[in-house]
Scaffold this motif. Structure first.
Motif, PDB file in Angstrom:
ATOM      1  N   UNK A 154       3.061   4.712   6.244  1.00  0.00           N
ATOM      2  CA  UNK A 154       4.366   5.921   5.686  1.00  0.00           C
ATOM      3  C   UNK A 154       4.181   5.807   4.263  1.00  0.00           C
ATOM      4  N   UNK A 155       4.138   4.674   3.604  1.00  0.00           N
ATOM      5  CA  UNK A 155       4.391   4.549   2.083  1.00  0.00           C
ATOM      6  C   UNK A 155       3.522   3.340   1.726  1.00  0.00           C
ATOM      7  N   UNK A 156       2.217   3.793   1.207  1.00  0.00           N
ATOM      8  CA  UNK A 156       1.212   2.754   0.934  1.00  0.00           C
ATOM      9  C   UNK A 156       1.604   1.630  -0.007  1.00  0.00           C
ATOM     10  N   UNK A 157       2.945   2.063  -0.743  1.00  0.00           N
ATOM     11  CA  UNK A 157       3.356   0.967  -1.785  1.00  0.00           C
ATOM     12  C   UNK A 157       4.190  -0.007  -0.919  1.00  0.00           C
ATOM     13  N   UNK A 158       4.704   0.357   0.417  1.00  0.00           N
ATOM     14  CA  UNK A 158       6.001  -0.130   0.884  1.00  0.00           C
ATOM     15  C   UNK A 158       5.654  -1.515   1.167  1.00  0.00           C
ATOM     16  N   UNK A 159       6.626  -2.245   1.404  1.00  0.00           N
ATOM     17  CA  UNK A 159       6.390  -3.832   1.455  1.00  0.00           C
ATOM     18  C   UNK A 159       6.891  -4.505   2.783  1.00  0.00           C
ATOM     19  N   UNK A 160       7.341  -3.295   3.815  1.00  0.00           N
ATOM     20  CA  UNK A 160       7.839  -3.778   5.048  1.00  0.00           C
ATOM     21  C   UNK A 160       7.101  -3.130   6.289  1.00  0.00           C
ATOM     22  N   UNK A 161       7.280  -3.539   7.488  1.00  0.00           N
ATOM     23  CA  UNK A 161       6.496  -3.118   8.546  1.00  0.00           C
ATOM     24  C   UNK A 161       7.728  -2.950   9.413  1.00  0.00           C
ATOM     25  N   UNK A 162       7.758  -1.770  10.272  1.00  0.00           N
ATOM     26  CA  UNK A 162       8.957  -1.373  10.924  1.00  0.00           C
ATOM     27  C   UNK A 162       8.338  -1.067  12.452  1.00  0.00           C
ATOM     28  N   UNK A 163       8.752  -1.768  13.397  1.00  0.00           N
ATOM     29  CA  UNK A 163       8.497  -1.303  14.797  1.00  0.00           C
ATOM     30  C   UNK A 163       9.753  -0.775  15.561  1.00  0.00           C
ATOM     31  N   UNK A 186       1.747  -6.631   6.130  1.00  0.00           N
ATOM     32  CA  UNK A 186       0.827  -7.671   5.923  1.00  0.00           C
ATOM     33  C   UNK A 186      -0.324  -6.424   5.268  1.00  0.00           C
ATOM     34  N   UNK A 187      -1.299  -6.800   4.822  1.00  0.00           N
ATOM     35  CA  UNK A 187      -2.363  -5.777   4.375  1.00  0.00           C
ATOM     36  C   UNK A 187      -2.976  -4.840   5.257  1.00  0.00           C
ATOM     37  N   UNK A 188      -2.996  -5.457   6.673  1.00  0.00           N
ATOM     38  CA  UNK A 188      -3.890  -4.692   7.638  1.00  0.00           C
ATOM     39  C   UNK A 188      -2.483  -4.382   8.741  1.00  0.00           C
ATOM     40  N   UNK A 189      -2.588  -3.070   9.306  1.00  0.00           N
ATOM     41  CA  UNK A 189      -1.624  -2.662   9.994  1.00  0.00           C
ATOM     42  C   UNK A 189      -1.017  -3.239  11.274  1.00  0.00           C
ATOM     43  N   UNK A 190      -1.987  -3.557  12.106  1.00  0.00           N
ATOM     44  CA  UNK A 190      -1.926  -4.527  13.378  1.00  0.00           C
ATOM     45  C   UNK A 190      -1.473  -5.905  13.213  1.00  0.00           C
ATOM     46  N   UNK A 191      -1.906  -6.447  12.261  1.00  0.00           N
ATOM     47  CA  UNK A 191      -1.673  -7.969  12.158  1.00  0.00           C
ATOM     48  C   UNK A 191       0.076  -7.765  11.504  1.00  0.00           C
ATOM     49  N   UNK A 192       0.384  -6.815  11.012  1.00  0.00           N
ATOM     50  CA  UNK A 192       1.741  -6.828  10.556  1.00  0.00           C
ATOM     51  C   UNK A 192       2.802  -7.091  11.630  1.00  0.00           C
ATOM     52  N   UNK A 193       2.308  -6.696  13.006  1.00  0.00           N
ATOM     53  CA  UNK A 193       3.168  -6.533  14.079  1.00  0.00           C
ATOM     54  C   UNK A 193       2.825  -7.736  15.121  1.00  0.00           C
TER      55      UNK A 193
END
Ligand code: AHG
Ligand code: MN
Ligand code: MN
Length: 335
Positions: free
Chosen positions: A91-100, A126-133
């Motif tokens: 969503x926002x490349x500068x964002x610091x959160x991951x939301x499921x 995290x820098x990578x999408x999936x590893x954030x979840x």
């Protein structure tokens, strides 16, 4: 000009998460208005396709997913993982959160005017999408749900107890009604889809057999059963008056790990339940210590009052002949 009221007070919400929670609340107020109009508004409950899990998608599943993604786009959310989308969206490349998010939980209840909800979970990105979840559930920064029922409510935890808010529909503001929601332990209610009885494993059958046997069985007390078909509504009832919920694994193809998804449903509900003094397991082990390796992975989910969830675990530990025995003969309860 007067300043617009906030949709939720910032008092109990960590500063870094407040804008995101506020956005979730704003979108859910809009969703509640759409739901309240039912057939007077746009079509909500008709099937529009299938999601990546092969679940039927209703019009409201798709609409709510779009509304949350849009509402969060300008927030501090980098990664957005939705039950309704195959892949994580940036969503926002500068964002610091991951939301499921499970944008609309309980889709089968849309057209019948029964409580439905939205479930969400927040991690640091995290820098990578999936590893954030794909991480241990106890790394969540927040877990919560909005319930669209006779009242619209928000129940949320940031790891320091479970907070309950109710939407004041006139003011358009979620008002804190309980800052330490605690699950009562004196309820004898269980929730399970009993039509799957023949597919369950023996420990689950034995646990339910003993509840159904009531005062004539080894438990020597009567139980009541509820099954709404909306996880959010079951969780809300159990947080309010106690009891136990089970969606175990069963023998149907595709139900080896139950039905509910770890990332969108089990992890945030487990977080809320534990913070309210209850327990949430896969039958034996705490959900909060689990991680999964796929975004849409499912896991068996048992949650509720701590003593009842513990008891389910003891059935899983019983020797084979004990769970096979007729009720009244189980050694566990002979003492
Ligand atoms: P969703 O609408 O997000 O797919 O979730 C439905 C879930 C959950 O809310 C409920 O507990 C369960 O599915 C009901 O399953 P059954 O239809 O198998 O009883
Ligand atoms: Mn759901
Ligand atoms: Mn859903």
């Amino acid at each position: 000009m007067t300043a617009k009221n906030p949709v939720i007070s910032s008092d109990k919400i960590p500063e870094a998460l407040y804008p995101v929670i506020e956005s979730l609340c704003s979108v859910s107020i809009d969703i509640a208005k759409i739901i309240a109009r039912g057939p007077l508004g746009q079509s909500l409950g008709h099937e529009v396709g299938e999601n990546s899990d092969g679940d039927g998608q209703k019009a409201l599943d798709v609409l709510t997913d779009e509304m949350f993604a849009e509402g969060l786009r300008t927030q501090d959310v980098r990664w957005y993982a939705s039950e309704e989308q195959e892949e994580v969206v940036e969503l926002n490349p500068k964002g610091s959160l991951a939301l499921a998010i499970d944008p609309l939980d309980g889709s089968s209840n849309i057209d019948v005017n029964v409580s439905i909800g939205t479930i969400f979970s927040i991690y640091d990105a995290k820098p990578e999408a999936n590893e954030s979840f794909l991480r241990i559930a106890n790394e969540q920064l927040a877990g919560g749900y909005v319930i669209y029922g006779p009242q619209v409510g928000l129940v949320v935890t940031f790891g320091a107890g479970t907070l309950q808010y109710v939407l004041d529909p006139d003011a358009g503001e979620f008002i804190l009604v309980n800052d330490a929601l605690t699950i009562p332990d004196n309820s004898n209610e269980f929730a399970i889809n009993a039509s799957n009885y023949r597919h369950w494993r023996k420990p689950v059958r034995a646990f339910i057999d003993d509840c159904v046997a009531g005062t004539d069985g080894p438990r020597e007390e009567n139980f009541n059963m509820r099954w709404v078909g909306s996880l959010v509504a079951e969780a809300h009832r159990i947080l309010t008056r106690g009891g136990i919920f089970l969606y175990p694994s069963d023998a149907r193809p595709g139900y080896e790990d139950g039905r509910l998804r770890m990332t969108y449903e089990c992890a945030p509900i487990a977080f809320l339940i534990e913070q309210a003094g209850g327990k949430a397991t896969d039958g034996s082990d705490p959900i909060m210590k689990h991680s999964v390796s796929k975004l849409h992975a499912r896991t068996p989910l048992i949650f509720g009052s701590a003593d009842k969830v513990d008891r389910v675990a003891t059935y899983h530990d019983l020797p084979e002949q004990e769970v096979s025995a007729l009720f009244g003969k189980r050694g566990l309860f002979r003492t």
